[in-house]
Design a protein around this motif. Structure first.
Motif, mmCIF file in Angstrom:
data_model
loop_
_atom_site.group_PDB
_atom_site.id
_atom_site.type_symbol
_atom_site.label_atom_id
_atom_site.label_comp_id
_atom_site.label_asym_id
_atom_site.label_seq_id
_atom_site.Cartn_x
_atom_site.Cartn_y
_atom_site.Cartn_z
ATOM 1 N N ALA A 136 1.158 -1.684 -0.125
ATOM 2 C CA ALA A 136 0.073 -0.104 -0.062
ATOM 3 C C ALA A 136 1.121 0.847 -0.127
ATOM 4 C CB ALA A 136 -1.073 0.208 0.994
ATOM 5 N N PHE A 137 1.737 1.296 1.198
ATOM 6 C CA PHE A 137 2.881 1.959 0.985
ATOM 7 C C PHE A 137 3.575 2.542 -0.322
ATOM 8 C CE2 PHE A 137 2.299 2.594 5.946
ATOM 9 C CZ PHE A 137 2.396 3.925 6.131
ATOM 10 N N GLY A 138 4.293 2.015 -0.748
ATOM 11 C CA GLY A 138 4.416 1.568 -2.668
ATOM 12 C C GLY A 138 4.327 1.611 -3.269
ATOM 13 N N GLY A 139 2.342 2.185 -3.692
ATOM 14 C CA GLY A 139 1.832 2.861 -4.629
ATOM 15 C C GLY A 139 1.612 4.211 -4.400
ATOM 16 N N SER A 140 2.127 4.507 -3.124
ATOM 17 C CA SER A 140 1.489 6.111 -2.774
ATOM 18 C C SER A 140 2.286 7.048 -3.653
ATOM 19 C CB SER A 140 2.073 6.604 -1.891
ATOM 20 O OG SER A 140 3.106 6.576 -1.288
ATOM 21 N N GLY A 141 3.928 7.105 -4.193
ATOM 22 C CA GLY A 141 4.708 8.126 -4.815
ATOM 23 C C GLY A 141 4.122 7.766 -6.548
ATOM 24 N N VAL A 142 3.649 6.587 -6.906
ATOM 25 C CA VAL A 142 3.464 6.259 -8.142
ATOM 26 C C VAL A 142 2.329 7.260 -8.675
ATOM 27 C CG1 VAL A 142 4.902 4.515 -9.016
ATOM 28 C CG2 VAL A 142 2.706 3.792 -8.207
ATOM 29 N N ALA A 143 0.837 7.142 -7.500
ATOM 30 C CA ALA A 143 0.101 8.231 -7.921
ATOM 31 C C ALA A 143 0.086 9.554 -7.383
ATOM 32 C CB ALA A 143 -1.282 6.992 -6.915
ATOM 33 N N ALA A 144 1.466 10.087 -6.553
ATOM 34 C CA ALA A 144 0.957 10.989 -6.233
ATOM 35 C C ALA A 144 1.993 11.853 -7.244
ATOM 36 C CB ALA A 144 2.234 11.205 -5.235
ATOM 37 N N LYS A 145 2.819 11.293 -7.496
ATOM 38 C CA LYS A 145 3.385 11.718 -8.874
ATOM 39 C C LYS A 145 3.049 12.934 -9.711
ATOM 40 C CE LYS A 145 8.778 12.176 -10.269
ATOM 41 N NZ LYS A 145 9.744 12.218 -10.633
ATOM 42 N N PRO A 146 2.158 11.619 -10.867
ATOM 43 C CA PRO A 146 0.813 12.448 -11.832
ATOM 44 C C PRO A 146 0.520 13.840 -11.210
ATOM 45 C CG PRO A 146 0.610 10.277 -11.550
ATOM 46 C CD PRO A 146 1.981 10.650 -10.608
ATOM 47 N N LEU A 147 -0.209 13.688 -10.369
ATOM 48 C CA LEU A 147 -0.505 14.911 -9.563
ATOM 49 C C LEU A 147 0.207 16.307 -9.231
ATOM 50 C CD1 LEU A 147 -2.878 13.492 -6.953
ATOM 51 C CD2 LEU A 147 -3.360 13.951 -9.207
ATOM 52 N N ILE A 148 1.226 16.059 -9.056
ATOM 53 C CA ILE A 148 2.227 17.088 -8.439
ATOM 54 C C ILE A 148 2.929 17.677 -9.726
ATOM 55 C CG2 ILE A 148 4.544 17.369 -8.086
ATOM 56 C CD1 ILE A 148 3.911 15.662 -5.692
ATOM 57 N N GLU A 149 2.578 16.790 -11.524
ATOM 58 C CA GLU A 149 3.242 16.942 -12.280
ATOM 59 C C GLU A 149 2.413 18.035 -13.218
ATOM 60 O OE1 GLU A 149 4.459 13.220 -14.173
ATOM 61 O OE2 GLU A 149 6.692 13.807 -13.613
ATOM 62 N N ALA A 150 0.721 17.716 -12.277
ATOM 63 C CA ALA A 150 -0.290 17.985 -13.391
ATOM 64 C C ALA A 150 -0.564 19.783 -12.929
ATOM 65 C CB ALA A 150 -1.222 17.520 -12.449
ATOM 66 N N VAL A 187 -0.233 17.912 -1.967
ATOM 67 C CA VAL A 187 -0.818 16.921 -1.956
ATOM 68 C C VAL A 187 -0.895 16.252 -0.770
ATOM 69 C CG1 VAL A 187 -0.375 14.113 -3.704
ATOM 70 C CG2 VAL A 187 0.019 16.844 -4.341
ATOM 71 N N VAL A 188 0.210 16.809 -0.199
ATOM 72 C CA VAL A 188 0.849 15.221 1.040
ATOM 73 C C VAL A 188 -0.736 16.313 2.234
ATOM 74 C CG1 VAL A 188 1.504 16.020 3.358
ATOM 75 C CG2 VAL A 188 3.477 15.633 0.764
ATOM 76 N N TRP A 189 -0.847 17.473 2.036
ATOM 77 C CA TRP A 189 -2.710 17.788 2.991
ATOM 78 C C TRP A 189 -3.764 17.158 2.365
ATOM 79 C CZ3 TRP A 189 -6.888 20.368 1.292
ATOM 80 C CH2 TRP A 189 -7.372 20.292 2.527
ATOM 81 N N LEU A 190 -3.705 17.350 1.143
ATOM 82 C CA LEU A 190 -4.299 16.796 0.420
ATOM 83 C C LEU A 190 -4.699 14.919 0.960
ATOM 84 C CD1 LEU A 190 -5.212 17.238 -2.806
ATOM 85 C CD2 LEU A 190 -6.648 17.328 -1.340
ATOM 86 N N ARG A 191 -3.828 14.233 1.129
ATOM 87 C CA ARG A 191 -3.488 12.406 1.719
ATOM 88 C C ARG A 191 -3.980 12.552 3.494
ATOM 89 N NH1 ARG A 191 2.057 9.368 1.661
ATOM 90 N NH2 ARG A 191 0.981 7.081 1.889
ATOM 91 N N VAL A 192 -3.584 13.389 3.650
ATOM 92 C CA VAL A 192 -3.380 12.937 5.100
ATOM 93 C C VAL A 192 -4.713 13.854 5.672
ATOM 94 C CG1 VAL A 192 -2.656 13.681 7.853
ATOM 95 C CG2 VAL A 192 -0.475 12.823 6.114
ATOM 96 N N ALA A 193 -5.227 15.074 5.114
ATOM 97 C CA ALA A 193 -6.866 15.267 5.929
ATOM 98 C C ALA A 193 -7.163 14.200 5.738
ATOM 99 C CB ALA A 193 -6.393 17.009 4.917
ATOM 100 N N GLY A 194 -7.588 13.975 4.359
ATOM 101 C CA GLY A 194 -8.425 12.559 2.987
ATOM 102 C C GLY A 194 -8.819 11.803 3.996
ATOM 103 N N ALA A 195 -7.045 11.008 5.107
ATOM 104 C CA ALA A 195 -7.432 9.735 6.002
ATOM 105 C C ALA A 195 -7.914 10.516 6.997
ATOM 106 C CB ALA A 195 -5.958 9.667 5.726
ATOM 107 N N ALA A 196 -7.526 11.588 7.263
ATOM 108 C CA ALA A 196 -8.262 12.201 8.705
ATOM 109 C C ALA A 196 -9.587 12.199 8.676
ATOM 110 C CB ALA A 196 -7.875 13.550 9.818
ATOM 111 N N VAL A 197 -10.543 12.668 7.691
ATOM 112 C CA VAL A 197 -12.001 12.850 7.669
ATOM 113 C C VAL A 197 -12.144 11.531 8.356
ATOM 114 C CG1 VAL A 197 -13.823 13.151 6.605
ATOM 115 C CG2 VAL A 197 -11.699 14.781 6.716
ATOM 116 N N VAL A 198 -11.999 10.095 7.169
ATOM 117 C CA VAL A 198 -12.327 8.781 7.035
ATOM 118 C C VAL A 198 -11.841 8.201 8.454
ATOM 119 C CG1 VAL A 198 -11.209 6.023 6.505
ATOM 120 C CG2 VAL A 198 -11.407 8.767 5.023
#
Length: 349
Positions: free
Chosen positions: A28-42, A49-60
């Motif tokens: 699960a952790f190994g797939g984070s970078g390949v999903a995040a990099k396209p968002l950064i490049e966009a 991206v980090v905030w979206l990741r952590v804040a979204g998980a915090a809501v869940v």
């Protein structure tokens, strides 16, 4: 916080389940970078991206936090440390690193953490380490030299490498804090899901101050991103990052640490670097040179040797004294007696 230094969980019940949890966490952790990099490049900033990741998980995880609200009163130091190091620190440093260097390289540098755990044992807990442990550290350092191709004048961005090393330092805190209170004999071990929930909530608050998400280009999330020539909805990548690479990854990781030990779980967690490198090659088209591949293998081998080499207590008295310190708060001073810094008992990724 004392680190368990023997093969604690190897003979306990559910060892296979614990290893499965550790492997699942690595995947699960190994797939984070390949999903995040396209968002950064966009166009998104790494911190956004980090905030979206952590804040979204915090809501869940918010319902879990409400259920375990007593942790705020009982274990405030543990929750604060987990939020700052295991959540905000690791994620911010890692995502900033992959914006400057390849995903695989960032993870390989980050997985110098096992050698840093050894440094914690030697210089903070003041316990001697074996010759094999020293060999493991040398192997990891030599492999890292190959990964960054030092002979070509640091082929990779120096700041990116420093950020990856920062992620490694924070990951040490992740393993140590995840193991905190995991000794079943203590009887008052904090619920791991509760710790994760409050770690994510605290991390989200810290990252909100750093990332200032009100300045984020929210329109990126409504469009598509490019993943090695393939168009992928940005919101789909974000969903993967939040639900799989964060909530599921942390939950399985902490549960595995509790059942194994930081050392054993760390060995399995090293597979995250391999998984991420393979995924980056397949999905992002990131290719490493032959010396870098060899260097990455040496880094992982060195981490494995270093973790396997941590010494066990030399006497039954030492084991007993150590067990009594299993519930020590991570914010409290390290014990003066070296034997006290070596808890026993059954124990992540």
């Amino acid at each position: 916080m004392p680190v368990r230094t023997s093969g604690d969980g190897s003979n306990g019940r559910g060892h296979g389940t614990a290893l499965g949890l550790a492997l699942g966490s690595a995947l699960a952790f190994g797939g984070s970078g390949v999903a995040a990099k396209p968002l950064i490049e966009a166009g998104l900033e790494p911190l956004h991206v980090v905030w979206l990741r952590v804040a979204g998980a915090a809501v869940v995880m918010l319902p879990v936090a409400v259920r375990h609200r007593a942790l705020v009163r009982d274990r405030p130091a543990l929750l604060l440390g987990y939020a700052l190091l295991a959540v905000a620190g690791v994620q911010a440093c890692y995502f900033a690193a992959i914006s400057r260097i390849p995903v695989g390289v960032a993870l390989l540098v980050e997985y110098l953490a096992p050698a840093l755990v050894l440094g914690w044992v030697r210089f903070v807990q003041r316990r001697p380490v074996s010759r094999s442990a020293a060999v493991g550290v040398v192997l990891a350092a030599g492999g890292l030299a190959c990964v960054v191709e030092v002979w070509s004048g640091l082929a990779f961005d120096a700041l990116g490498l420093m950020l990856a090393l920062g992620a490694a330092c924070c990951q040490v805190g992740y393993f140590i804090l995840s193991d905190h209170g995991g000794d079943a004999a203590e009887g008052r071990a904090p619920d791991p899901l509760g710790v994760i929930a409050y770690g994510l909530l605290g991390g989200a608050l810290v990252l909100t101050l750093l990332a200032r998400p009100w300045r984020m280009d929210w329109s990126v999330l409504g469009g598509d991103t490019a993943m090695n020539g393939t168009r992928v909805p940005a919101v789909l990548l974000l969903g993967w990052i939040v639900l799989i690479a964060t909530v599921l990854a942390y939950a399985t990781g902490v549960l595995a640490v509790r059942r194994l030990s930081p050392q054993v779980a760390g060995v399995v967690a090293c597979l995250e670097a391999v998984i991420a490198t393979v995924l980056a090659w397949v999905l992002l088209g990131e290719h490493l040179s032959a010396p870098q591949v060899v260097g990455g293998a040496v880094v992982l081998a060195g981490a494995y040797v270093a973790q396997r080499a941590v010494p066990a207590p030399s006497s039954p008295a030492g084991q007993g004294a150590a067990a009594s310190g299993a519930g020590r708060d991570p914010a409290s001073p390290a014990p003066r007696d070296p034997a006290d810094a070596h808890p026993g008992g059954p124990p992540r990724g």
